[in-house]
Design an enzyme around this catalytic site. Structure first.
Site, mmCIF file in Angstrom:
data_model
loop_
_atom_site.group_PDB
_atom_site.id
_atom_site.type_symbol
_atom_site.label_atom_id
_atom_site.label_comp_id
_atom_site.label_asym_id
_atom_site.label_seq_id
_atom_site.Cartn_x
_atom_site.Cartn_y
_atom_site.Cartn_z
ATOM 1 N N SER A 103 55.378 -11.013 42.795
ATOM 2 C CA SER A 103 55.204 -9.556 42.804
ATOM 3 C C SER A 103 56.035 -8.907 43.909
ATOM 4 O O SER A 103 56.162 -9.447 45.002
ATOM 5 C CB SER A 103 53.721 -9.228 43.035
ATOM 6 O OG SER A 103 53.559 -7.855 43.328
ATOM 7 N N TYR B 102 59.106 -3.015 40.557
ATOM 8 C CA TYR B 102 58.767 -1.643 40.189
ATOM 9 C C TYR B 102 59.970 -0.809 40.603
ATOM 10 O O TYR B 102 60.605 -1.093 41.617
ATOM 11 C CB TYR B 102 57.533 -1.161 40.955
ATOM 12 C CG TYR B 102 56.223 -1.776 40.503
ATOM 13 C CD1 TYR B 102 55.697 -1.472 39.249
ATOM 14 C CD2 TYR B 102 55.505 -2.641 41.314
ATOM 15 C CE1 TYR B 102 54.481 -2.023 38.829
ATOM 16 C CE2 TYR B 102 54.301 -3.192 40.898
ATOM 17 C CZ TYR B 102 53.795 -2.872 39.652
ATOM 18 O OH TYR B 102 52.605 -3.413 39.236
ATOM 19 N N THR C 187 58.064 -4.232 35.404
ATOM 20 C CA THR C 187 56.729 -3.879 34.901
ATOM 21 C C THR C 187 56.763 -2.450 34.380
ATOM 22 O O THR C 187 57.057 -1.512 35.133
ATOM 23 C CB THR C 187 55.673 -4.053 36.015
ATOM 24 O OG1 THR C 187 55.705 -5.419 36.429
ATOM 25 C CG2 THR C 187 54.281 -3.703 35.539
ATOM 26 N N LYS D 226 57.731 -6.320 31.208
ATOM 27 C CA LYS D 226 56.325 -6.751 31.248
ATOM 28 C C LYS D 226 55.419 -5.564 30.953
ATOM 29 O O LYS D 226 55.448 -4.562 31.671
ATOM 30 C CB LYS D 226 56.007 -7.318 32.636
ATOM 31 C CG LYS D 226 54.544 -7.672 32.844
ATOM 32 C CD LYS D 226 54.350 -8.395 34.156
ATOM 33 C CE LYS D 226 52.915 -8.796 34.386
ATOM 34 N NZ LYS D 226 52.070 -7.680 34.831
ATOM 35 N N HIS E 10 48.410 -5.633 31.617
ATOM 36 C CA HIS E 10 48.188 -5.637 33.059
ATOM 37 C C HIS E 10 46.768 -6.115 33.380
ATOM 38 O O HIS E 10 46.129 -5.635 34.310
ATOM 39 C CB HIS E 10 48.422 -4.226 33.616
ATOM 40 C CG HIS E 10 49.036 -4.185 34.979
ATOM 41 N ND1 HIS E 10 50.340 -3.807 35.201
ATOM 42 C CD2 HIS E 10 48.529 -4.463 36.205
ATOM 43 C CE1 HIS E 10 50.590 -3.843 36.496
ATOM 44 N NE2 HIS E 10 49.512 -4.247 37.128
HETATM 45 C C1 LIG Z 1 44.828 -8.433 41.672
HETATM 46 C C2 LIG Z 1 45.947 -8.237 40.689
HETATM 47 C C3 LIG Z 1 47.170 -7.781 41.142
HETATM 48 C C4 LIG Z 1 48.213 -7.606 40.232
HETATM 49 N N1 LIG Z 1 49.424 -7.216 40.713
HETATM 50 C C5 LIG Z 1 50.458 -7.084 39.864
HETATM 51 C C6 LIG Z 1 51.735 -6.742 40.335
HETATM 52 O O1 LIG Z 1 51.955 -6.604 41.536
HETATM 53 N N2 LIG Z 1 52.719 -6.578 39.424
HETATM 54 C C7 LIG Z 1 52.518 -6.747 38.084
HETATM 55 O O2 LIG Z 1 53.443 -6.574 37.301
HETATM 56 N N3 LIG Z 1 51.309 -7.101 37.609
HETATM 57 C C8 LIG Z 1 50.287 -7.283 38.453
HETATM 58 N N4 LIG Z 1 49.068 -7.668 37.973
HETATM 59 C C9 LIG Z 1 48.903 -7.929 36.543
HETATM 60 C C10 LIG Z 1 49.135 -9.411 36.214
HETATM 61 O O3 LIG Z 1 50.491 -9.748 36.401
HETATM 62 C C11 LIG Z 1 48.798 -9.764 34.768
HETATM 63 O O4 LIG Z 1 49.479 -8.909 33.890
HETATM 64 C C12 LIG Z 1 47.322 -9.752 34.396
HETATM 65 O O5 LIG Z 1 46.466 -9.765 35.497
HETATM 66 C C13 LIG Z 1 47.067 -10.948 33.493
HETATM 67 O O6 LIG Z 1 45.760 -11.074 33.161
HETATM 68 P P1 LIG Z 1 44.743 -12.179 33.793
HETATM 69 O O7 LIG Z 1 44.456 -11.720 35.175
HETATM 70 O O8 LIG Z 1 43.581 -12.042 32.868
HETATM 71 O O9 LIG Z 1 45.390 -13.544 33.734
HETATM 72 C C14 LIG Z 1 48.034 -7.865 38.861
HETATM 73 C C15 LIG Z 1 46.792 -8.339 38.417
HETATM 74 C C16 LIG Z 1 45.750 -8.537 39.308
HETATM 75 C C17 LIG Z 1 44.447 -9.072 38.791
HETATM 76 C C1 LIG Z 2 49.218 -1.523 42.259
HETATM 77 C C2 LIG Z 2 50.214 -2.597 42.310
HETATM 78 C C3 LIG Z 2 50.935 -2.609 43.599
HETATM 79 C C4 LIG Z 2 49.616 -3.942 42.091
HETATM 80 C C5 LIG Z 2 49.188 -4.052 40.705
HETATM 81 O O1 LIG Z 2 49.969 -4.076 39.810
HETATM 82 C C6 LIG Z 2 47.788 -4.143 40.405
HETATM 83 O O2 LIG Z 2 46.957 -4.045 41.316
HETATM 84 O O3 LIG Z 2 47.461 -4.276 39.223
#
Ligand SMILES: Cc1cc2nc3c(=O)[nH]c(=O)nc-3n(C[C@H](O)[C@H](O)[C@H](O)COP(=O)(O)O)c2cc1C
Ligand SMILES: CC(C)CC(=O)C(=O)O
Length: 414
Positions: free
Chosen positions: A140, A166, A192, A271, A295
């Site tokens: 990330s 991003y 993303t 994504k 997401h």
């Molecule tokens: C705590 C957290 C932080 C995340 N941060 C990002 C991020 O920085 N960038 C991003 O593209 N997706 C982010 N995601 C989304 C994940 O990449 C992913 O799409 C999603 O969580 C997948 O589902 P799962 O948690 O059920 O495996 C985040 C998800 C969580 C739970």
């Molecule tokens: C808000 C972003 C920095 C992190 C993210 O994608 C998330 O928390 O789902």
């Protein structure tokens, strides 16, 4: 849903989740686990897998199961990959370096978790008789370890790193990150596209979630050992405000994707694609792949579960670009179902955070190993020796398959 762990040692991803819930600070747990609004999509991501039933084949030699595949043309030892997640250090000081070193491990005598593992020996001491198993880790932008440090921590040539991006209103910030990712050896950029604004996460709002002061977004710390970015998060801003104030909600196909393509030769993966229409545009604008993702239910609540959206995207891509998926993958059979419905690889996010919370690098490794073991045992039980044996014929589609035969369907003489 599996019961919580009895002996305290996780044997499935739900066990890790139960432990994380009881050990993490409430606000961190809330940030990791929650979804947007009513969390309908968050729940659906998991529930939807249950609708797809498996049609196993029998009496095929499954004494050896091979999960090797290719992702973006590069060899990977498993289609099980790591999705980008902000701030791994909230779970454990090992942070993204722990996750990176915790890339899936491959046991030479695979298939089942041994009693020894269940008793805990692997928890603190991953077996030496294993070689690292390479797949893809997406880092990330909001990592707590600088991108250069994460990639430098890896020693396995079969592990591939992609950088999640991003795009900021101040394009220079994004461009610098791209240059650093290129220089460090990241092999693709993951843009993303489902977060032009942050989803409304009610639990975070109620908890007034803000990362604790020790959390540094190292990719943005000017003058740090490796970081040269310029997006310093001021103390007074909430996490959501930083994101909202800097991100470019005006991004479009015509200008934004074209801009990114003009500044890099790295393959671009989108994504957050959920429709055939956007898949067609991804092909048109020269993207190398798409990740079917909502997401993790954290952005637009009420969209399709990703496993339900996957077939539409796969059909639209029609083999022209690779299609991956994430969202709700918690078991080996979830991975099998996603591959059978056309995903080239499957990404997991929260299971890694729960693994890290359990025991840092060793915990992330254990979570990945359990999922890899489950994938291999699920393949054996389905009669699949090889990843290429996993196809649509393994799936009973709700409503699509021949109707289950009624009793008495066969002539009585049979
Ligand atoms: C705590 C957290 C932080 C995340 N941060 C990002 C991020 O920085 N960038 C991003 O593209 N997706 C982010 N995601 C989304 C994940 O990449 C992913 O799409 C999603 O969580 C997948 O589902 P799962 O948690 O059920 O495996 C985040 C998800 C969580 C739970
Ligand atoms: C808000 C972003 C920095 C992190 C993210 O994608 C998330 O928390 O789902």
């Amino acid at each position: 849903m599996a019961a919580s762990p009895t002996a305290g040692v996780p044997v499935c991803i739900d066990d890790f989740e139960a432990i994380a819930k009881s050990t993490l600070p409430a606000a961190t747990w809330g940030y990791y686990t929650s979804g947007a609004n009513d969390e309908d999509t968050l729940r659906d991501n998991r529930e939807a897998f249950r609708k797809y039933k498996l049609r196993p084949r029998i009496l095929r030699d499954v004494s050896k199961v091979n999960t090797t595949t290719t992702i973006l043309g590069k060899k990977a030892r498993t289609p099980l990959c790591v999705a980008p997640c902000a701030m791994h250090e909230l779970a454990h000081p090992d942070g993204e370096i722990g996750t990176s070193k915790g890339q899936p491990i491959y046991q030479k005598q695979p298939l089942f978790i041994s009693t020894e593992d269940i008793n805990g020996s692997i928890v603190n001491q991953p077996k030496m008789a294993v070689a690292d198993l390479g797949s893809v880790m997406i880092l990330s932008t909001y990592s707590t370890k600088a991108l250069e440090k994460v990639i430098a921590a890896n020693s396995n040539p079969d592990t591939h790193y992609w950088f999640q991006l991003y795009v900021y209103k101040e394009r220079g910030i994004s461009e610098k990150l791209v240059r650093r990712a290129e220089a460090a050896g990241f092999e693709a950029l993951v843009l993303t596209v489902d977060a032009p604004v942050l989803g409304r996460r009610l639990l975070d709002a109620r908890n007034r979630f803000n990362p604790p002061p020790y959390i540094r977004l190292e990719n943005f710390i000017e003058g740090s050992a490796t970081g040269d970015g310029t997006l310093d998060k001021s103390e007074s801003e909430t996490f959501g405000e930083t994101f909202g104030n800097r991100g470019d909600a005006g991004l479009t196909w015509e200008e934004g994707i074209a801009w990114l393509r003009s500044i890099t030769k790295l393959p671009i993966i989108l994504k957050g694609v959920l429709t055939a229409e956007d898949t067609e545009l991804a092909v048109k604008y020269g993207c190398a792949g798409v990740i079917v993702s909502n997401h993790g239910g954290r952005q637009l609540d009420g969209v399709l579960a990703t496993i339900d959206a996957l077939p539409e995207v796969v059909e639209a891509a029609n083999g022209r670009i690779e299609v991956y998926m994430d969202g709700g993958v918690r078991k080996g059979t979830d991975i099998i179902k996603a591959l059978a419905l056309g995903a080239r690889a499957v990404f997991i996010a929260r299971p890694i955070l729960y693994g890290l919370a359990y025991n840092g690098e060793a915990g992330a490794k254990l979570a990945l190993k359990i999922l890899q073991d489950e994938l291999e045992s699920g393949m054996a039980l389905s009669g699949c020796r090889d990843i290429n044996d996993i196809n649509e014929s393994l799936i009973h589609f709700p409503g699509h398959q021949p109707q289950p035969r009624r009793l008495g369907y066969y002539p009585s003489k049979l």
